[in-house]
Design an enzyme around this catalytic site. Sequence first.
Site, PDB file in Angstrom:
ATOM      1  N   ARG A  47     -24.256  -1.222  -7.866  1.00  0.00           N
ATOM      2  CA  ARG A  47     -23.981  -0.240  -8.942  1.00  0.00           C
ATOM      3  C   ARG A  47     -22.900  -0.770  -9.880  1.00  0.00           C
ATOM      4  O   ARG A  47     -22.968  -0.567 -11.096  1.00  0.00           O
ATOM      5  CB  ARG A  47     -23.606   1.109  -8.330  1.00  0.00           C
ATOM      6  CG  ARG A  47     -24.826   1.705  -7.630  1.00  0.00           C
ATOM      7  CD  ARG A  47     -24.661   3.098  -7.076  1.00  0.00           C
ATOM      8  NE  ARG A  47     -25.873   3.407  -6.315  1.00  0.00           N
ATOM      9  CZ  ARG A  47     -25.996   4.348  -5.400  1.00  0.00           C
ATOM     10  NH1 ARG A  47     -24.958   5.126  -5.123  1.00  0.00           N
ATOM     11  NH2 ARG A  47     -27.122   4.542  -4.757  1.00  0.00           N
ATOM     12  N   GLU A  56     -29.608  13.126   8.282  1.00  0.00           N
ATOM     13  CA  GLU A  56     -30.198  12.899   6.955  1.00  0.00           C
ATOM     14  C   GLU A  56     -31.543  12.169   7.040  1.00  0.00           C
ATOM     15  O   GLU A  56     -31.590  10.944   7.042  1.00  0.00           O
ATOM     16  CB  GLU A  56     -29.223  12.095   6.074  1.00  0.00           C
ATOM     17  CG  GLU A  56     -29.765  11.850   4.670  1.00  0.00           C
ATOM     18  CD  GLU A  56     -28.807  11.066   3.767  1.00  0.00           C
ATOM     19  OE1 GLU A  56     -27.737  10.639   4.245  1.00  0.00           O
ATOM     20  OE2 GLU A  56     -29.141  10.875   2.595  1.00  0.00           O
ATOM     21  N   LYS A  87     -28.999  17.153   6.018  1.00  0.00           N
ATOM     22  CA  LYS A  87     -28.934  16.608   4.648  1.00  0.00           C
ATOM     23  C   LYS A  87     -30.313  16.065   4.273  1.00  0.00           C
ATOM     24  O   LYS A  87     -30.636  14.915   4.535  1.00  0.00           O
ATOM     25  CB  LYS A  87     -27.874  15.504   4.572  1.00  0.00           C
ATOM     26  CG  LYS A  87     -27.809  14.811   3.223  1.00  0.00           C
ATOM     27  CD  LYS A  87     -26.565  13.961   3.077  1.00  0.00           C
ATOM     28  CE  LYS A  87     -26.606  13.165   1.789  1.00  0.00           C
ATOM     29  NZ  LYS A  87     -25.312  12.574   1.437  1.00  0.00           N
ATOM     30  N   SER A 112     -29.069  13.821  -3.535  1.00  0.00           N
ATOM     31  CA  SER A 112     -29.640  13.884  -4.888  1.00  0.00           C
ATOM     32  C   SER A 112     -30.757  12.865  -5.078  1.00  0.00           C
ATOM     33  O   SER A 112     -31.659  13.108  -5.904  1.00  0.00           O
ATOM     34  CB  SER A 112     -28.565  13.740  -5.963  1.00  0.00           C
ATOM     35  OG  SER A 112     -27.868  12.530  -5.861  1.00  0.00           O
ATOM     36  N   GLY A 164     -31.482  10.174  -6.622  1.00  0.00           N
ATOM     37  CA  GLY A 164     -31.881   9.519  -7.868  1.00  0.00           C
ATOM     38  C   GLY A 164     -32.298  10.496  -8.954  1.00  0.00           C
ATOM     39  O   GLY A 164     -32.701  10.083 -10.042  1.00  0.00           O
ATOM     40  N   ARG A 199     -24.910   9.975  -6.220  1.00  0.00           N
ATOM     41  CA  ARG A 199     -25.145   9.616  -7.627  1.00  0.00           C
ATOM     42  C   ARG A 199     -25.031  10.817  -8.559  1.00  0.00           C
ATOM     43  O   ARG A 199     -24.478  10.700  -9.658  1.00  0.00           O
ATOM     44  CB  ARG A 199     -26.527   8.969  -7.769  1.00  0.00           C
ATOM     45  CG  ARG A 199     -26.548   7.537  -7.314  1.00  0.00           C
ATOM     46  CD  ARG A 199     -27.956   7.046  -7.063  1.00  0.00           C
ATOM     47  NE  ARG A 199     -28.533   7.615  -5.853  1.00  0.00           N
ATOM     48  CZ  ARG A 199     -29.758   7.322  -5.394  1.00  0.00           C
ATOM     49  NH1 ARG A 199     -30.513   6.488  -6.065  1.00  0.00           N
ATOM     50  NH2 ARG A 199     -30.207   7.862  -4.284  1.00  0.00           N
TER      51      ARG A 199
HETATM   52  P1  13P Z   1     -27.558  10.413  -3.402  1.00  0.00           P
HETATM   53  O1  13P Z   1     -27.068  11.798  -3.677  1.00  0.00           O
HETATM   54  O2  13P Z   1     -27.194   9.413  -4.471  1.00  0.00           O
HETATM   55  O3  13P Z   1     -28.994  10.364  -2.989  1.00  0.00           O
HETATM   56  O4  13P Z   1     -26.762   9.889  -2.140  1.00  0.00           O
HETATM   57  C1  13P Z   1     -26.627  10.714  -1.064  1.00  0.00           C
HETATM   58  C2  13P Z   1     -26.435   9.906   0.124  1.00  0.00           C
HETATM   59  O5  13P Z   1     -25.459  10.031   0.809  1.00  0.00           O
HETATM   60  C3  13P Z   1     -27.481   8.957   0.481  1.00  0.00           C
HETATM   61  O6  13P Z   1     -27.356   8.680   1.833  1.00  0.00           O
END
Ligand code: 13P
Length: 342
Positions: free
Chosen positions: A33, A177, A219, A261, A263, A294
């Site tokens: 990034r 997640e 998540k 999020s 992307g 992000r």
């Molecule tokens: P994003 O919100 O950018 O998808 O990242 C969340 C995250 O912790 C990815 O593991």
Amino acid sequence: MNKQDIKDTARAMVADDKGLLAMDESNPTCNKRFAALGIPQTIEARRAYREMIITTPGLGRFISGVILYDETIRQSMKDGTPFIKAITDAGIIPGIKVDTGARDLAGHPGEKITEGLDGLRGRLREYFQMGARFAKWRAVITIGDGIPSQACIEANAHALSRYAALCQEAGLVPIVEPEVLMEGDHTLEQCCKITEEALRMVFNQLYIQDVTLEGMILKPNMVLPGLVCLKQESVDDIADATVNCFLRAVPAAVPGIAFLSGGQSCELASARLNAMNIRFKSRLPWPLAFSFSRAIQQPAMEIWHGEEPHVKAAQQSLYHRAMCNNAARRGEYNSETERTSA
Ligand code: 13P
């Protein structure tokens, strides 16, 4: 393990319409990034960037916890204060990413399995002693031609559940997640079907491993059409598809759902979370929160650009996004919120 402590921490992570800020990019991801913006990819640049984030004035009004990376949790501010002390002093709960990344799943082209279970018990003990109170492990599931396979969904759910059990043993709240990726041309319906399948498998494995659901946070991805799918549903349709999918697959005992999020643009991520809360909040068993990386950080990173004089403006941007998502949790986000300056 004190079960009450982890239940209290899990509830605190989603209390007061706050959410989590994921700032746990691995060094390769953070460097990628930075490189895209022409920022030097050095340990000092990563440290300075993270210092900018955690010293954002008033961040704790909207952010309950931050997810750190192994390099970051060991770092300090320029004045020598350890990051973890600065975070705790700001009333924010420190957490830590503990998976070691997604690797190719043997025998299954195009699919990944997340690694990091070996030695995890010892690492969790160390992170707890350093002050972390929750952890994160991300599994990735790709939708494509003939995938995901049962092998991918099951192996990742199994790893997530073994990670979650180890976290709770160490006194840390596991953020579980399972991310169904947005990349691809799949439809909203396909994403919904795969997300439901993945969630059912995850909760089945968590049950088998005796994970205390009251002491974890889910998540997940939102249920979305693929990025290059020709049909892109409205914000309200996405909110309905997402919540209905979760109502079928997520037990009511879970203290909170904090979306990634993935992307999406900052504005869309806020608008979709907002629509879910407007349409469903009063009749859901769990709060719908955010755990964005992000969709909170990206504009701030662009403004900061590796340059000290830009710190204040970058912090204002970060504060603004955190505030927008706090409003989205209440179902009060709109174009007026976007125009409100920090
Ligand atoms: P994003 O919100 O950018 O998808 O990242 C969340 C995250 O912790 C990815 O593991």
